[in-house]
Motif scaffolding. Sequence first.
Motif, PDB file in Angstrom:
ATOM      1  N   ILE A  94       0.830  -1.197   0.000  1.00  0.00           N
ATOM      2  CA  ILE A  94       0.000   0.000   0.000  1.00  0.00           C
ATOM      3  C   ILE A  94       0.870   1.255   0.000  1.00  0.00           C
ATOM      4  CG2 ILE A  94      -1.775   1.279   1.251  1.00  0.00           C
ATOM      5  CD1 ILE A  94      -2.980  -1.312   0.645  1.00  0.00           C
ATOM      6  N   ARG A  95       1.871   1.301   0.877  1.00  0.00           N
ATOM      7  CA  ARG A  95       2.607   2.549   1.079  1.00  0.00           C
ATOM      8  C   ARG A  95       3.766   2.756   0.113  1.00  0.00           C
ATOM      9  NH1 ARG A  95       1.867   5.809   6.055  1.00  0.00           N
ATOM     10  NH2 ARG A  95       0.149   4.813   7.104  1.00  0.00           N
ATOM     11  N   ARG A  96       4.170   1.703  -0.579  1.00  0.00           N
ATOM     12  CA  ARG A  96       5.250   1.787  -1.556  1.00  0.00           C
ATOM     13  C   ARG A  96       6.471   2.501  -0.969  1.00  0.00           C
ATOM     14  NH1 ARG A  96       2.771   0.099  -6.351  1.00  0.00           N
ATOM     15  NH2 ARG A  96       4.501   0.810  -7.610  1.00  0.00           N
ATOM     16  N   ASP A  97       6.945   3.593  -1.611  1.00  0.00           N
ATOM     17  CA  ASP A  97       8.208   4.192  -1.158  1.00  0.00           C
ATOM     18  C   ASP A  97       8.088   4.875   0.199  1.00  0.00           C
ATOM     19  OD1 ASP A  97       6.581   5.964  -2.537  1.00  0.00           O
ATOM     20  OD2 ASP A  97       8.232   7.297  -3.038  1.00  0.00           O
ATOM     21  N   LYS A  98       6.856   4.982   0.739  1.00  0.00           N
ATOM     22  CA  LYS A  98       6.715   5.575   2.072  1.00  0.00           C
ATOM     23  C   LYS A  98       6.600   4.510   3.155  1.00  0.00           C
ATOM     24  CE  LYS A  98       4.832   9.977   0.673  1.00  0.00           C
ATOM     25  NZ  LYS A  98       3.694  10.272  -0.196  1.00  0.00           N
ATOM     26  N   ALA A  99       6.656   3.250   2.776  1.00  0.00           N
ATOM     27  CA  ALA A  99       6.559   2.175   3.766  1.00  0.00           C
ATOM     28  C   ALA A  99       7.782   2.223   4.682  1.00  0.00           C
ATOM     29  CB  ALA A  99       6.483   0.823   3.068  1.00  0.00           C
ATOM     30  N   THR A 100       7.613   1.750   5.918  1.00  0.00           N
ATOM     31  CA  THR A 100       8.748   1.772   6.835  1.00  0.00           C
ATOM     32  C   THR A 100       9.639   0.552   6.627  1.00  0.00           C
ATOM     33  OG1 THR A 100       7.312   0.763   8.461  1.00  0.00           O
ATOM     34  CG2 THR A 100       7.665   3.106   8.654  1.00  0.00           C
ATOM     35  N   SER A 101       9.161  -0.427   5.870  1.00  0.00           N
ATOM     36  CA  SER A 101       9.934  -1.642   5.637  1.00  0.00           C
ATOM     37  C   SER A 101       9.478  -2.253   4.319  1.00  0.00           C
ATOM     38  CB  SER A 101       9.679  -2.620   6.786  1.00  0.00           C
ATOM     39  OG  SER A 101      10.087  -3.920   6.417  1.00  0.00           O
ATOM     40  N   ASN A 102      10.336  -3.064   3.705  1.00  0.00           N
ATOM     41  CA  ASN A 102       9.919  -3.752   2.472  1.00  0.00           C
ATOM     42  C   ASN A 102       9.415  -5.159   2.755  1.00  0.00           C
ATOM     43  OD1 ASN A 102      12.312  -5.038   3.109  1.00  0.00           O
ATOM     44  ND2 ASN A 102      13.026  -5.157   1.006  1.00  0.00           N
ATOM     45  N   ILE A 103       9.352  -5.505   4.026  1.00  0.00           N
ATOM     46  CA  ILE A 103       8.967  -6.866   4.412  1.00  0.00           C
ATOM     47  C   ILE A 103       7.594  -7.248   3.867  1.00  0.00           C
ATOM     48  CG2 ILE A 103       8.076  -8.074   6.444  1.00  0.00           C
ATOM     49  CD1 ILE A 103      10.919  -8.524   6.271  1.00  0.00           C
ATOM     50  N   CYS A 104       7.515  -8.386   3.199  1.00  0.00           N
ATOM     51  CA  CYS A 104       6.210  -8.914   2.770  1.00  0.00           C
ATOM     52  C   CYS A 104       5.895 -10.189   3.527  1.00  0.00           C
ATOM     53  CB  CYS A 104       6.212  -9.296   1.301  1.00  0.00           C
ATOM     54  SG  CYS A 104       6.909  -8.096   0.224  1.00  0.00           S
ATOM     55  N   THR A 105       6.916 -11.000   3.694  1.00  0.00           N
ATOM     56  CA  THR A 105       6.714 -12.352   4.185  1.00  0.00           C
ATOM     57  C   THR A 105       6.890 -12.424   5.698  1.00  0.00           C
ATOM     58  OG1 THR A 105       8.214 -12.726   2.355  1.00  0.00           O
ATOM     59  CG2 THR A 105       7.303 -14.662   3.420  1.00  0.00           C
ATOM     60  N   ALA A 106       6.231 -13.362   6.300  1.00  0.00           N
ATOM     61  CA  ALA A 106       6.573 -13.758   7.660  1.00  0.00           C
ATOM     62  C   ALA A 106       7.222 -15.134   7.535  1.00  0.00           C
ATOM     63  CB  ALA A 106       5.313 -13.810   8.513  1.00  0.00           C
ATOM     64  N   GLN A 107       7.462 -15.798   8.624  1.00  0.00           N
ATOM     65  CA  GLN A 107       7.928 -17.191   8.585  1.00  0.00           C
ATOM     66  C   GLN A 107       6.820 -18.020   9.209  1.00  0.00           C
ATOM     67  OE1 GLN A 107      10.662 -18.178   7.094  1.00  0.00           O
ATOM     68  NE2 GLN A 107      12.443 -16.949   7.596  1.00  0.00           N
ATOM     69  N   VAL A 108       5.663 -18.031   8.554  1.00  0.00           N
ATOM     70  CA  VAL A 108       4.453 -18.552   9.181  1.00  0.00           C
ATOM     71  C   VAL A 108       4.616 -19.993   9.670  1.00  0.00           C
ATOM     72  CG1 VAL A 108       2.052 -19.220   8.764  1.00  0.00           C
ATOM     73  CG2 VAL A 108       2.859 -16.956   8.107  1.00  0.00           C
ATOM     74  N   LEU A 109       5.092 -20.873   8.797  1.00  0.00           N
ATOM     75  CA  LEU A 109       5.171 -22.290   9.171  1.00  0.00           C
ATOM     76  C   LEU A 109       6.009 -22.472  10.436  1.00  0.00           C
ATOM     77  CD1 LEU A 109       4.272 -25.110   8.160  1.00  0.00           C
ATOM     78  CD2 LEU A 109       6.525 -25.304   7.104  1.00  0.00           C
ATOM     79  N   LEU A 110       7.111 -21.721  10.514  1.00  0.00           N
ATOM     80  CA  LEU A 110       8.010 -21.859  11.659  1.00  0.00           C
ATOM     81  C   LEU A 110       7.432 -21.179  12.900  1.00  0.00           C
ATOM     82  CD1 LEU A 110      10.084 -23.375  10.138  1.00  0.00           C
ATOM     83  CD2 LEU A 110       9.635 -21.339   8.786  1.00  0.00           C
ATOM     84  N   ALA A 111       6.707 -20.092  12.693  1.00  0.00           N
ATOM     85  CA  ALA A 111       6.048 -19.438  13.826  1.00  0.00           C
ATOM     86  C   ALA A 111       4.945 -20.342  14.368  1.00  0.00           C
ATOM     87  CB  ALA A 111       5.477 -18.089  13.396  1.00  0.00           C
ATOM     88  N   VAL A 112       4.241 -21.004  13.468  1.00  0.00           N
ATOM     89  CA  VAL A 112       3.200 -21.942  13.900  1.00  0.00           C
ATOM     90  C   VAL A 112       3.835 -23.061  14.746  1.00  0.00           C
ATOM     91  CG1 VAL A 112       1.596 -23.730  13.079  1.00  0.00           C
ATOM     92  CG2 VAL A 112       1.577 -21.456  12.034  1.00  0.00           C
ATOM     93  N   MET A 113       4.985 -23.565  14.267  1.00  0.00           N
ATOM     94  CA  MET A 113       5.677 -24.619  15.028  1.00  0.00           C
ATOM     95  C   MET A 113       6.084 -24.129  16.417  1.00  0.00           C
ATOM     96  SD  MET A 113       8.208 -26.362  12.229  1.00  0.00           S
ATOM     97  CE  MET A 113       8.951 -27.515  13.401  1.00  0.00           C
ATOM     98  N   ALA A 114       6.666 -22.927  16.460  1.00  0.00           N
ATOM     99  CA  ALA A 114       7.118 -22.395  17.748  1.00  0.00           C
ATOM    100  C   ALA A 114       5.934 -22.170  18.681  1.00  0.00           C
ATOM    101  CB  ALA A 114       7.900 -21.100  17.531  1.00  0.00           C
ATOM    102  N   GLY A 115       4.837 -21.662  18.114  1.00  0.00           N
ATOM    103  CA  GLY A 115       3.631 -21.455  18.919  1.00  0.00           C
ATOM    104  C   GLY A 115       3.109 -22.784  19.466  1.00  0.00           C
ATOM    105  N   MET A 116       3.118 -23.811  18.610  1.00  0.00           N
ATOM    106  CA  MET A 116       2.632 -25.134  19.036  1.00  0.00           C
ATOM    107  C   MET A 116       3.552 -25.749  20.093  1.00  0.00           C
ATOM    108  SD  MET A 116      -0.253 -25.895  17.829  1.00  0.00           S
ATOM    109  CE  MET A 116      -1.358 -25.324  16.540  1.00  0.00           C
TER     110      MET A 116
END
Lengths: 979, 128
Positions: free
Chosen positions: A337-359
């Motif tokens: 949405i924010r393009r060049d005004k975004a505070t970060s270029n991050i798109c991805t999380a590490q969902v599968l690994l976060a799910v594992m850690a949460g579990m």
Amino acid sequence: MNTEHHTYNKLSAHPDRFEQRHIGPRTLDIEAMIAQTKASSLSALIDEIVPEAIRRRRALNLPEAKSEFEVLEQLKGIASQNKVYKSLIGQGYFSCYTPPVIQRNILENPGWYTQYTPYQAEISQGRLEALVNYQTVITNLTGLPLANSSLLDEGTAAAEAMGMCWSLGRQKGTRFIVDSACHPQTIAVLQTRAEPLDIEIVLSSREDMLAQAEFAQAGSFGVILQYPDTHGITDENMGELIDQAHAHKLKVVVASDLLALTLLTPPGELGETGADIVVGSSQRFGVPFGAGGPHAAFMSTHEANKRVMPGRIIGLSVDSNGEKAYRLALQTREQHIRRDKATSNICTAQVLLAVMAGMYAVYHGADGLKAIASRVKRLTATLEQTLVQGGTQVIEGQRFDTLVVTQAGNGQNLAEIYEAALEAEINLRKLQVNGQLALGISLDETCGFDLVTKLSQLFLGQSNLVTLSDSFDFEGVLKRQSTYLDHPSFKLYQCEHELLRYMHRLQAKDLSLTHSMIPLGSCTMKLNATAEMIAVTWPEFAHIHPFAPLSQRQGYAELYSLLEGWLEEITGFSAVSLQPNAGSQGEYAGLLVIRAYHLSRGDAHRKVCLIPTSAHGTNPASAVMAGFKVVPVKCDERGDIDLIDLEEKSIKHADNLGALMITYPSTHGVFEEGVVQACAIVHAHGGQVYMDGANMNAQVGLCRPGDIGADVCHLNLHKTFCIPHGGGGPGMGPIGVVAHLAPFLPTHPEEAVGGDMHIEGEQSQAIGPVSAAPFGSPSILPISFAYISMMGADGLKKATEIAILNANYMASKLSGHYDILYTGNNGRVAHEFILDCRGFKASADISVDDIAKRLMDYGFHAPTMSWPVIGTLMVEPTESESKEELDRFCEAMIAIREEINAIESGKLDREDNPMRYAPHTVEIMTADEWTHSYTRSQAAYPLKWIKSRKFWPSVGRVDNAYGDRNLVCTCPPMEDYEA
Amino acid sequence: MSNPSDLLYTEDHEWALVEGDTVTVGITNHAQDSLGDVVFVELPEIDQELGNGDALGVVESVKAVSDLYSPCDGVVIEVNERLNDEPELINSDPYGDGWIIKVKISDPAAVSHLMDSEAYDQFVQAES
């Protein structure tokens, strides 16, 4: 002779070829599909679509395709060259046990690893809940109220936190103070990230920060402290440090360790108001080393900072029936949405690994985690006291799991001890303390007293351990007083049956590739074949510490070398860096490489980055992070780059032109004819060309970025090369570069990689690391390796051709019902296409959202919505979908178009119709009362075949506005569960 | 909802109500409709000096972010604090309770470049 031998091999080969499993349509289907597109043959169709000027007619030089069984043999051979030692290196990576129930039912389960990012909340409630569990773990353990659903690794999380501090200070600061006892790779990633933004990284010990009044220095905007630090020390002055920093209006980041925090006062509770941001890795919560990744890094902060927090935040909202439902919150913060005004270029999380850690936390609960942590602490204390009594000197202080020995007792020599440990298959950490060799020892949940005895033998030559007399708890301000994980989610599922069923209940709420095609344009949701996945959890790949001696990682070395070579051949480049951990990181690394190239030539002023307006939002966000100034380039009516505008802007900025970023085929799904010319224009004016490889799946085997004129290109291994999307990560974004950029590829403090390998006898001008580990996320590389190995040159080319055929087949079937927005010169699309839905707003009050939600009733995930054009749907079928599946999806889209017709003609009510009330849940369908003017079967079974394949969305339409206005990102209170 | 004739308008789809030397600023019905459900408004600080066209804040909806630009030279004298808790006022009452800031102008000519409602209607039509 050779030819005969070759033929003989072919005849004797097993008839079951992987290519036939990966590619969806059967041979007869392909003929029918070609006929539908009115092309005369597959090759004629491809000739119509891929411009002759860029076409590569020679086959890729890759090994002969292997079968699934042969590739597993090959991988076994490679894996056997890795040596699994007991790694006590620590430095942010700790051995742990992955509970088998989690390994088999999540990590190795396509019901969890094949989904995309949970944009369509109604069919993603399972992993959204699992991620809320994860966020709850992070907020509870760190003591700060808001957590995101994970970042790429600890190093980049620290860099993102620095970026946040900078944004919170309105980007005016110039000095970021870094605890010199942070992990070395974290410091290196911070330095890489700071340099293009003109931020100075000031390294200081925590003592000096106070003694030298570092915080008072003009321009200081933030500080990062490590707790426990890289030497294992938990500083009792943390509160004082945080308060002092705050007194000078600095923001405070604390890098910490989740297991330690079960015993240790959390950073959010230190000092007067606590740290502002806490980051770290959740790897040791049940995720294997994997030689560096993938793992989920965490970040938490105060509510007030929510709008500058990078990454995905899962929030609670309500659905159309008033029930609780989760969704991705505050998406407007993000780069798309924010393009060049975004505070970060991050798109991805590490969902599968976060799910594992949460579990892992769900499985152990607060008491279990505390017991594990206490045991680690007891072992460490035993080891410390034993060694110290034996005359060994260690860095002193309160510690959790890590001990740094600065001098051996009994006249022993540390270098010899290190070697003796290796002989015993134990890896210790070698580090320098005050210019002298020291040895680090980090214990973890897999260690026991037998190991401590062995260590005593190694260091002291005797095996009598000291019996601890005193309490070994943290003392004073460091002892944790607050409770954590009090929520029922962390109490109810601790017998395996309960956890097993909980995980399967959640899984059942998520639509994945195990149900139906996920036709997300630009996301390439192709087959993640089981054979490709199998090696990921092999101990020889999983249980290797990223900084283990190279001699133990020879298998990985071979894997990297082969894969890099293949990717170079596929892209037409001279060198590849496997380090970037996601596409966005690849973009960032590639642009930094271009920047370093210009700097090496004295062209520091080449800072203009031309980006077409059709580019993905990550492009401008990455460019700004890499120190470029974004200048947009127009697109013409057909959606192609406006070459006249490009030339004008290239001339206008010729003196300062740094780069052009293009996506090919374009984000509109078209092989633009003008691409070679676009590259030539930019080169003529001194710029370099960055190609966004998001659409590489349409190029493999047909054309190559390097031949087209690109200087750098990133590859989304999680798109084109079969690494599954994991429900929103992991990803992998290696970059390929032309020869003159190879000396600038990302390096790493722990190992000679990237630019360091391409330069001899000169001062390296390569960029620093962009990821915490030298090769990003190695344990998922066997997936792409297996894919390329099993497809071979012909199979890969065939896959690309069928991806294009599938898209054109669907476009042709749907074109009478929907307008196809952008096409090439001859009316063809590439591997994806855009359905124009903008007119339905006026004609039937139907939005693209309504269509997406209605598709759920038909059992499908929506195509990409409102990107790259608002109010449209972008469909990418990939080569892995069969004709039957494509037909089913087309049938669903056509049926939906008929529903829209019915609204337009008044046969269906403009307000009360199945599209507006989609998706329909079981609760709604089976309620005693049915108030709609359409029938139940119209709502739930609009086509015949749906009955036998029905996927029920678990919640009604989620209220986005409510969720963003009332942000809740942790497990909801107990009442909601009892209700 | 038609655009009130007693207001002036900008090409950034903002409106301005001029009362003596006080100018109240908000976004138009067309703007709120294209943004969708507004969930957050970032307001400037009181006493902040603004030049014509300066960024003064941000309106966020669930799907988009829009910068706010000052329609004229002036000094911020009041911000609509209610928007902190009820950003949806911008959707429900863009020309009333959904106002965003008030600025003080020193020169009446500061607003002379703005469009009247008729010109704005035409501008919106031409844009779509």
